[in-house]
Enzyme design. Structure first.
Site, PDB file in Angstrom:
ATOM      1  CD1 TRP B 170      -1.904  -2.203   2.174  1.00 43.22           C
ATOM      2  CD2 TRP B 170      -2.547  -1.820   0.072  1.00 43.22           C
ATOM      3  NE1 TRP B 170      -2.677  -3.252   1.772  1.00 43.22           N
ATOM      4  CE2 TRP B 170      -3.091  -3.055   0.487  1.00 43.22           C
ATOM      5  CE3 TRP B 170      -2.815  -1.375  -1.230  1.00 43.22           C
ATOM      6  CZ2 TRP B 170      -3.893  -3.846  -0.335  1.00 43.22           C
ATOM      7  CZ3 TRP B 170      -3.611  -2.156  -2.059  1.00 43.22           C
ATOM      8  CH2 TRP B 170      -4.141  -3.378  -1.607  1.00 43.22           C
ATOM      9  CG  ASP B 171       3.982   2.340   2.950  1.00 46.69           C
ATOM     10  OD1 ASP B 171       4.676   1.695   3.778  1.00 46.69           O
ATOM     11  OD2 ASP B 171       3.173   3.215   3.274  1.00 46.69           O
ATOM     12  CB  VAL B 172       4.712   0.082  -3.315  1.00 48.24           C
ATOM     13  CG1 VAL B 172       5.049   0.106  -4.801  1.00 48.24           C
ATOM     14  CG2 VAL B 172       5.916  -0.403  -2.511  1.00 48.24           C
TER      15      VAL B 172
END
Lengths: 415, 415
Positions: B170-172
């Site tokens: 999700w960060d990516v």
């Protein structure tokens, strides 16, 4: 669609026109990302649909929820690409589309659709091809993931088998990189007048990401293979816990402040301080929290096991501690917060019915409304008429000869 | 850096200037994605670094491989943002940066850095803020993932516990959406002259993705919670197998052709046909392959268990079957193919040494070369002098009063 459409804050890509000849996840997600920001994205499918048209999960009617999820907000042209007339239509759609057009997104290597062929007709063509590997060999998310190290680093310490991810994270990232590539090339073209050819390989997205996050350098430079550590966070203190009433929660203490708040909320100041003194450790430091994670988790688990979820919520909600409750997709779908999320809205998808779906995750000052996916071939006639200037007679001829397909009247659904 | 820099195919974002005031993964990855395509991205850190400056994994010297991985190709300005003079410098850097500038990427809510404040000075400001949740409440990848359904759907059918992902997907994805948002807004500004305020929440990226892939609709419309199916692919035939010499391979048969090739290569035509007849099934159809996956996998596993990896490679390499070998990050790092990948190159990172790192996964006709991450404050003096027009005297004064930091001479490294 008016190719002169002027961009607004909520539709910053209005005026951009992309022709998408692709299947499955990555390229369609890239195209949809642009469509949801105002670009006119025309998805090309063969009559009856491509290989992804019936992928699971499916609604009772047979309509693929995967397809309708990944193709929202696009226009659909159904054309037989084995036919020279069909290829000519798509070629014209790409090359004769005004200043915002001449943009192709594809994941197949078809000679007539190549940059070489199309740039002859449209010198400022922007062409992006998604590949499996950079050498052109095929790959899918699951084979790339296996080769990139993550499945052997996932799961508990006793785990022997590789653990595949359920989220096709590489497909998702690859599609987003494709959108970035197209927007970057469009900027370059707007400024210099020149088009370009780009590519992005699924395998490269995975390799780059593993490297960007430090996994590859750690292996090269430290000679360390990232070990399996279950649900712990590498290098910090974070883990799952079970409450008295059997809820699972994920708790993350990234900073000294998070940690201090967690210790206070769980009443563990005394044992934690005693441990620090006896071990000559300082758990306000991430390194020490990680080194002693099992000890600290053991202490914390007793607290969680002694409290119901509601009590946990009370104790943690007034603190800086980052935490959440594990839930299933069903629980997610029933959550009032999801209904109330400004990104979400109801769409009425033919063959599926009314359900909540997301617009773009990018929020602006304009309200967001999701737009449903097309029915296959829903815009075939409109595109031929309005974008290519064909007459009703010519359109009928193409439909009757099977070069182009439109939906049967009863399947059309609400536009 | 010349703000008039003209875009090229390999650097399509040349002339774009972004000021990044952010930490951890999402925003820095977004900034780096733009920097690797030619944008001038200035990352702002406090003297000594922010909370992410020492995150694991780390090299023996203490330098964070996570930080150096996520901040390649940027310029680094170290400034004390608690000081009004420091805030003024960053404000000027944002607002006085010419037509390609006036772009802010942040993941914090600082009033002086807000769209409201800065757009007073630069009316065409583009401002993107990454948030945890859309309501501004904090979240990190691991808490968002827990709440979005994937950990409870990961792992084998006997699995009870949630399985966290190792890749912060999700960060990516959020970082990539941020890059898309900035590029879209820049296009909007180039055409209309107007800036805008955007936001993207980690929680929304996860929710939208779960919905886009059909998980949410399946739960809403079919009343089905996606079950755990181990390493199988939902709705098709794909799984891990073990070779005689104990290698693990991932094999994917997405289409009828893949399946036919797999059956032929493993010599299973006779038993598969016998089963089809007895069960009134057709394994060329994905649905039937999935329904009988355990049976078919059982047959296939005997073949894999009777062959070494090299024999498997021989048998499958001339077919359409998609497959790969599971490997660790260490094995990945040692792979000759990785060395030879045109995306990869050697960088000499101060405190780390020479190692392979990736440029952008987006390939163009220009050769790609990765550019190392800066040392903290490496460009402080250069930015103050060249971008803000300060004199040597003024720069020295800021350094001596601790408002701005530059590296000590011996830490500078090769530019």
């Amino acid at each position: 669609m008016d190719p002169q459409a002027v961009p607004t804050e909520g539709r910053p890509l209005a005026g951009l026109r992309v022709v998408e000849v692709a299947t499955f996840v990555a390229a369609p997600l890239g195209g949809m990302t642009l469509a949801q920001l105002g670009a006119d994205v025309i998805r090309i499918d063969p009559p009856g649909g491509a290989a992804d048209h019936t992928r699971w999960p499916r609604a009772a009617s047979g309509v693929s929820l995967y397809w309708t999820g990944l193709n929202k907000a696009k226009r659909s042209l159904c054309v037989d690409l084995r036919s020279p007339r069909g290829r000519d239509l798509v070629t014209r759609l790409i090359t004769e589309s005004g200043p915002g057009g001449g943009i192709v997104l594809t994941n197949a290597a078809r000679p007539w659709l190549s940059y070489e062929a199309l740039s002859q007709l449209r010198p400022d063509l922007i062409h992006l091809r998604i590949e499996g590997h950079h050498d052109g060999s095929p790959a899918v998310d699951y084979t790339v993931n296996a080769a990139t190290g993550f499945p052997l680093a996932t799961g508990g310490e006793g785990q022997d088998d590789p653990v595949n991810h359920v989220l096709p994270a590489w497909d998702v990232a690859c599609g987003l990189y494709a959108a970035i590539g197209l927007l970057s090339a469009e900027r370059h073209r707007r400024i210099t007048g020149r088009g370009q050819e780009l590519s992005v390989a699924l395998g490269d997205v995975a390799l780059a990401t593993a490297a960007n996050l430090g996994f590859l350098a750690e292996a090269q430079v430290n000679g360390v293979t990232r070990p399996r550590i279950g649900n712990h966070l590498y290098g910090g203190f974070a883990r799952d816990f079970t409450t008295r009433d059997r809820h699972r929660v994920m708790v993350v203490a990234l900073t000294a402040r998070h940690w201090a708040d967690l210790v206070t909320a769980t009443g563990l100041r005394a044992p934690v301080s005693a441990l620090e003194a006896a071990l000559d450790a300082d758990f306000s430091r991430e390194d020490d929290r990680f080194a002693y994670r099992d000890v600290l988790a053991g202490l914390a688990q007793r607290w969680f096991a002694g409290h119901d979820l509601e009590q946990v919520r009370q104790a943690l909600s007034r603190t800086s501690v980052l935490w959440s409750v594990y839930r299933s997709f069903s629980e997610l779908a029933e959550d009032d917060d999801v209904r109330a999320n400004p990104m979400m809205g109801l769409i009425d998808q033919p063959g599926v019915g009314e359900h909540l779906a997301p617009a773009s995750p990018l929020g602006t000052t304009e309200a967001r409304r999701p737009v449903r996916a097309p029915v296959l071939g829903e815009h075939s006639a409109e595109i031929l008429r309005t974008d290519l200037g064909l007459s009703d007679h010519q359109i009928r001829d193409l439909q009757e000869s099977g070069v182009v397909a439109s939906p049967l009247p009863e399947k059309k659904g609400t536009p």
